[in-house]
Each structure stands twice: as C-alpha cells, then as structure tokens.
Design a protein around this motif. Structure first.
Motif, PDB file in Angstrom:
ATOM      1  N   LEU A  61     124.746  10.623 -11.982  1.00 60.23           N
ATOM      2  CA  LEU A  61     125.765  11.399 -12.686  1.00 60.23           C
ATOM      3  C   LEU A  61     126.924  10.501 -13.124  1.00 60.23           C
ATOM      4  CD1 LEU A  61     126.860  14.160 -13.609  1.00 60.23           C
ATOM      5  CD2 LEU A  61     127.909  14.349 -11.360  1.00 60.23           C
ATOM      6  N   LEU A  62     127.391   9.642 -12.208  1.00 57.73           N
ATOM      7  CA  LEU A  62     128.475   8.721 -12.565  1.00 57.73           C
ATOM      8  C   LEU A  62     128.040   7.724 -13.628  1.00 57.73           C
ATOM      9  CD1 LEU A  62     130.257   7.983  -9.174  1.00 57.73           C
ATOM     10  CD2 LEU A  62     131.238   9.057 -11.190  1.00 57.73           C
ATOM     11  N   ILE A  64     125.846   8.273 -16.009  1.00 52.27           N
ATOM     12  CA  ILE A  64     125.845   9.007 -17.283  1.00 52.27           C
ATOM     13  C   ILE A  64     127.273   9.198 -17.782  1.00 52.27           C
ATOM     14  CG2 ILE A  64     125.334  11.261 -18.333  1.00 52.27           C
ATOM     15  CD1 ILE A  64     122.793  11.281 -16.523  1.00 52.27           C
ATOM     16  N   LEU A  65     128.193   9.521 -16.858  1.00 57.92           N
ATOM     17  CA  LEU A  65     129.600   9.641 -17.255  1.00 57.92           C
ATOM     18  C   LEU A  65     130.137   8.328 -17.801  1.00 57.92           C
ATOM     19  CD1 LEU A  65     131.117  11.859 -14.424  1.00 57.92           C
ATOM     20  CD2 LEU A  65     130.863  12.442 -16.833  1.00 57.92           C
ATOM     21  N   SER A  69     131.730   8.245 -21.488  1.00 63.22           N
ATOM     22  CA  SER A  69     133.186   8.339 -21.360  1.00 63.22           C
ATOM     23  C   SER A  69     133.885   7.384 -22.330  1.00 63.22           C
ATOM     24  CB  SER A  69     133.611   8.026 -19.925  1.00 63.22           C
ATOM     25  OG  SER A  69     133.321   6.678 -19.621  1.00 63.22           O
ATOM     26  N   TRP A  73     138.175   5.062 -19.462  1.00 63.62           N
ATOM     27  CA  TRP A  73     137.654   5.661 -18.227  1.00 63.62           C
ATOM     28  C   TRP A  73     136.499   4.874 -17.615  1.00 63.62           C
ATOM     29  CZ3 TRP A  73     139.896   9.252 -15.413  1.00 63.62           C
ATOM     30  CH2 TRP A  73     140.889  10.014 -16.008  1.00 63.62           C
ATOM     31  N   PHE A  77     135.606   4.888 -13.453  1.00 65.71           N
ATOM     32  CA  PHE A  77     134.296   5.417 -13.048  1.00 65.71           C
ATOM     33  C   PHE A  77     133.447   4.321 -12.404  1.00 65.71           C
ATOM     34  CE2 PHE A  77     134.436   9.052 -16.309  1.00 65.71           C
ATOM     35  CZ  PHE A  77     134.832   9.955 -15.351  1.00 65.71           C
TER      36      PHE A  77
END
Length: 102
Positions: A61-62, A64-65, A69, A73, A77
């Motif tokens: 998930l991180l 993909i963020l 992003s 960011w 992250f």
C-alpha cells in the motif's frame, strides 16, 4: 538546500536491502518453526508471522502511495516504509535469536 532525490534514492536502496533481509528471516523462521518448543515462544512466533503477513500488505500500500503521490510526499512515505520495515525486521531478528538460544 536539501537534495530530496538523493535522499529518496538512498531510502529506496535501504528498503531494498531490508526487504532481502526480511525475506531471509521469514524463510528461516518458517523453516525452523520446530525450534520453538516453549508455548510462549510458539505464541510469539505465530504473532510475528501475523505481523509479517499484515506488513507485507501494508508495504505494498505504501509503495503504491509512493508511486502516485506528489513529489513532496515521496520522501516522507519512503521514510515511513523504511521505518516500519526496520521494526518488523527487528522483531523477527529478536525472535530468531530467542529460538536459537533456548
């Protein structure tokens, strides 16, 4: 002036190295489950494996963020990713030591 690209690259390299170490620890713990003879140690092993499984989903998930992003960011992250990866590795490594020393 902070060169965020350099820091982001370093964080990425650290994450990749930690990921290989995490996989080695995971493989060792899975392959040596029978070393955990003490019920408390068995419980810690089961708990650590659950955390590891959940962390695998969280790390994706991180990641993909990180990919979607904005540039400002990426570094925060990435730092969170490495921090959580380090905490999971520390937990797994402590468990491995406990299993070897019992």
């Amino acid at each position: 002036m902070i060169n965020t690209d350099l820091y982001a690259t370093l964080i990425t390299i650290i994450f990749i190295v930690e990921s290989f170490w995490e996989f080695r620890l995971y493989a060792w713990l899975r392959g040596n489950q029978d070393l955990a003879r003490d019920p408390q140690l068995k419980q810690r092993l089961a708990s650590t494996m659950r955390v590891e499984s959940k962390w695998n989903w969280g790390s994706w998930l991180l990641i993909i963020l990180l990919l979607i992003s904005p540039d400002n960011w990426v570094l925060p992250f990435g730092c969170l990713l490495v921090l959580f990866e380090t905490l999971v590795i520390k937990r797994m490594d402590n468990l491995k030591s406990s299993m070897q020393n019992q």
